[in-house]
Write an enzyme that holds these catalytic residues in place. Sequence first.
Site: not given
Ligand code: ARG
Length: 435
Positions: A22, A109, A154-155, A276, A282, A284, A289, A316, A321, A324
Site C-alpha cells: 500500500s 492496526n 422553477t422548472h 475548441s 467557441k 467553453n 463541466e 481489523y 486498506q 485510503k
Molecule cells: N497497509 C495497512 C492498511 O492500510 C496497514 C495495516 C496493516 N495491518 C495488518 N495487520 N496487515 O490497512
Amino acid sequence: MKLWAGRFSKEADKRTNDFNSSIATDSRMYAQDIEGSIAHATMLAAKGIISAEDGIAITSELAKISAEIVSGELLIDPNAEDIHTFIEQTLTERIGDAGKRLHTGRSRNDQVALDIRLYLRNECDSVLALLKELFGSLVKKGEEYSDAIMPGYTHLQRAQPITFKAHLSAYTEMLKRDIGRVEDAQKRMNVSPLGSGALAGTTYPIDRQLTADLLDFDTYTASTLDGVSDRDFCIELASALSLIMVHLSRLSEEIVLWCSWEFKFIELDDAFSTGSSIMPQKKNPDITELVRGKSGRVFGDLMTLLTVMKGLPLAYNKDMQEDKDAVFDAFDTVKICLTTLVPMIDTMKVLPENMRKAAAGGFINATDCADYLVSKGLPFRDAYKATGEVVALCIKTGETLETLPLEEYKKICDLFDEGVYEAINLENCVRRRGM
Ligand code: ARG
C-alpha cells in the site's frame, strides 16, 4: 526482509508483494506516521517501558528522517510494503536495537488508524479554508450585484424576479452547512486509537491519555476493537464531501447555463475558459463541466467506503486498506475543484443588463399583478384567474404586463387602475419581497 520473517519459511511471491503493498497510497502519510511514532516512543520512555536513551535516540532520528523526506534527501522506497514498515526499517538501519523497540505495545492496526485520523484532520482544515474562500467570493459577488435583477426560476421556467445576490445567497447557505458538517465530523474523529494494539490493547503499562495529549486528540477510543476497526470518520467525511460536490455541481451547472448565448448572464474570464480545436468561435466552461463530472468520483468514493466496511467482522481486516485510496481521492477531488472554482468566480464578469432583459420577458411579475388585485379586495383564486387572462391576452397581442394599456386591463377586471403599473414594476416586486 518481512516483519513476520520468523514464522515463515519462504519469501513472499512477488505477486503477493505487489498486490499487498500500500506504499503508493500511504506514503503521503509519512509525516503523520512519524509524528505518531514520536508520541508513542515519548510515552514508552516516560512510562519506563523503554529506556530514556532509547527514547531520545528514536525520537531524534525520526525527526531527522522526517526532515530528510521533506528535503528529498531520503526517498521513500516504492518497494516497501507500506509507510509504517519503511519508516521503522529505516530507523532500525540507522540506530539498531533502539529502533527495534519502537513497536513495543503497538500494532500496525492502531498505527494506521492513527495515521489516517491525523492526516484527515489536516485535510479537513484545508477543505474548510477553501470552503470559506468560496463563501467569501460568493458573498462579494452578491454584494457587487445586490440590485441586479434576474428571473428566479422553477422548472427552469422564469418564475419571479429576484436579485443576483439573492440567488447566490442560496449557495452561501449551502456552504455554511457544508462547513458545519466538516467541522462536526472533524470534532467527532478527534479521538486517538493509539494503544488499541492489534485489537485487544496491550499488557504494557502504556499511558493512552499521554499519547492522546501529545497528538492533540480530545480523548482516546474507549473500545480497542473499535479503535482499530472504526472507519466511520472516513465515511462521514466522504459523505460531507459528497454533499459539497452536489452543491459545487449545481453551481457549476448554473454557470454553464449562464455563460451560454441562450442566457449570457455572465462571461467567464479567458484565463478560466477553454477553446475548441475546430470551432474558432467557441469559449467553453470546461472547469464547471469538470466539477460537475468529478462529483461522480466523490460519490463513488463514498460508495466504495460503505461497501468495503459493511460486511467486515471485528476487528481489523485487510479490506480496510482500501479506505485510503477512496477517502484521499475524495479530498483531492474536492480540493482541486474548490481551488479552481474560487478564482474562476472571482474573475467572472456579471452582465446585469442581460439579466434585466431576461427578467423583463416571461411575465415574472404576474404573481405581483394578482397580489395587486387581492389588495383591491378580490379573493386570490379570482385574482389569479383574471391575471391569467391578462397574460394570455398579452401573449396573443405581443404585449407585456408593463405595456398593456389600462383599458385592456379593465376589460378583464374593473378593479384594475393606474396603480397596477407601480405594482408590477420589477424593482418594486423585488423590494417588496426583500429579495
Ligand atoms: N497497509 C495497512 C492498511 O492500510 C496497514 C495495516 C496493516 N495491518 C495488518 N495487520 N496487515 O490497512
